[in-house]
Design a protein around this motif. Structure first.
Motif, mmCIF file in Angstrom:
data_model
loop_
_atom_site.group_PDB
_atom_site.id
_atom_site.type_symbol
_atom_site.label_atom_id
_atom_site.label_comp_id
_atom_site.label_asym_id
_atom_site.label_seq_id
_atom_site.Cartn_x
_atom_site.Cartn_y
_atom_site.Cartn_z
ATOM 1 N N GLY A 105 6.134 -7.996 1.140
ATOM 2 C CA GLY A 105 5.277 -7.516 0.062
ATOM 3 C C GLY A 105 4.263 -6.489 0.538
ATOM 4 O O GLY A 105 4.047 -5.452 -0.113
ATOM 5 N N PHE A 106 3.643 -6.754 1.664
ATOM 6 C CA PHE A 106 2.660 -5.804 2.207
ATOM 7 C C PHE A 106 3.316 -4.485 2.579
ATOM 8 O O PHE A 106 2.785 -3.405 2.295
ATOM 9 N N TRP A 107 4.483 -4.540 3.246
ATOM 10 C CA TRP A 107 5.130 -3.304 3.676
ATOM 11 C C TRP A 107 5.673 -2.506 2.495
ATOM 12 O O TRP A 107 5.639 -1.272 2.512
ATOM 13 N N GLU A 108 6.178 -3.194 1.483
ATOM 14 C CA GLU A 108 6.636 -2.469 0.290
ATOM 15 C C GLU A 108 5.467 -1.764 -0.382
ATOM 16 O O GLU A 108 5.593 -0.609 -0.822
ATOM 17 N N LYS A 109 4.335 -2.442 -0.483
ATOM 18 C CA LYS A 109 3.157 -1.831 -1.085
ATOM 19 C C LYS A 109 2.643 -0.677 -0.240
ATOM 20 O O LYS A 109 2.224 0.366 -0.766
#
Length: 328
Positions: free
Chosen positions: A150-154
């Protein structure tokens, strides 16, 4: 979005340096400034913050993370005295990245969470992609793969509108799928990462990571020629950067490739070189994995002929710790 700290550990496969896209951008900006017209003189504390960040970045690049933290602490103090929010966030993020590189999640988590709270409250949310990238790395090291994703996609989503490259975060997403063993998802994620590598702001370390994974995928498809080409390109970049974690990963991939080609003596030499790089990084899980493969090679092919030095270092990694002497 706060993440509680867990026991420090190093997750296999991820390159720590990829979380420092902001520091690479900072170094590039300083280099560009040095080639152009003389910029206006900064106020004293802002100038001190910039200088300390650059010095901290230098020590981070050579693996002296304790010294890097010292300079990032200095840059944080100066940035606070200047009340320059972007540089406060940069300093906190850089300090958190240094703790992550040492495998110290307990120290990294509160620093990164403080930076996140500060940037989310500031117009423009300075340094948000790089900060999200480090929070993804923190989650990955803690074994929270869904949070990391989730963090890397954001981070990748936030990067392009700000003129940054999403490649470091997309590379991490691909390596996450590789670690999970999901071949189809890995291939899809790698395609996205490879497409992003052409962005002019892509750090060289992200390019080499993507090329390394391209070699791994090519081997899985039986295309050893393509794998060799990708791997040579990745290694050339990592040698230029003297990126020990990247070089170790390249050599481990080369060991696999040379084994598939039937060149077992060369394969074991590649693995031995990777072993010493892992020892220099004090990367204990990778060190144990490489030692197990060295033992297999010794038993099957008689290479390496003598396991004594490897066994000694595996038991006591500080026997090969060049940074202990090199770092201040």
């Amino acid at each position: 979005m706060a993440i509680p700290a867990k026991r420090p550990q190093r997750a296999p496969g991820l390159r720590p340096g990829l979380a420092l896209a902001l520091l690479a951008s900072l170094a590039l900006a300083m280099a560009m400034a040095a080639c152009g017209p003389v910029p206006p003189r900064d106020p004293f504390y802002l100038a001190e913050a910039k200088d300390s960040l650059e010095r901290g970045y230098h020590w981070f690049q050579v693996g002296c993370h304790k010294e890097a933290v010292r300079f990032f602490d200095e840059s944080l103090v100066s940035a606070r005295l200047s009340d320059n929010v972007p540089y406060i966030v940069m300093s906190l993020n850089a300090k958190g990245a240094s703790h992550l590189a040492r495998g110290d999640m307990a120290k990294a988590a509160p620093v990164l969470n403080e930076a996140l709270e500060l940037t989310l409250a500031e117009p423009g949310q300075p340094e948000l992609p790089a900060l999200l990238g480090n929070l993804g790395t923190l989650s990955y090291q803690a074994g929270r793969f869904d949070d990391a994703k989730g963090f890397w996609e954001k981070a990748a989503e936030e990067a392009l509108p700000r003129g940054a490259s999403p490649a470091p975060y997309l590379a991490n997403l691909a390596r996450l799928e590789l670690a999970k063993g999901t071949k189809e998802s890995f291939s899809e994620a790698l395609d996205l990462a490879m497409a992003s590598a052409g962005n002019p702001n892509t750090p060289e370390s992200a390019k080499s990571d993507i090329l390394n994974m391209a070699a791994v995928r090519a081997m899985g498809r039986g295309d050893l020629s393509a794998a060799s080409t990708y791997l040579e390109s990745a290694t050339a970049i990592d040698r230029k950067l003297e990126n020990q974690s990247g070089l170790a990963q390249d050599l481990e991939t080369r060991h696999e490739l040379q084994s598939l080609q039937g060149d077992h003596p060369a394969a074991m030499q590649s693995l031995a070189r990777a072993f010493y790089l892992r020892a220099s990084l004090q990367d204990l899980p990778a060190l144990k994995k490489d030692l197990a493969l060295l033992r297999e090679g010794n038993k099957a092919y008689g290479h390496p002929a003598d396991l004594t030095p490897f066994e000694a270092i595996a038991k006591k990694p500080e026997l090969f710790d060049p940074l202990k002497e090199y770092c201040p």
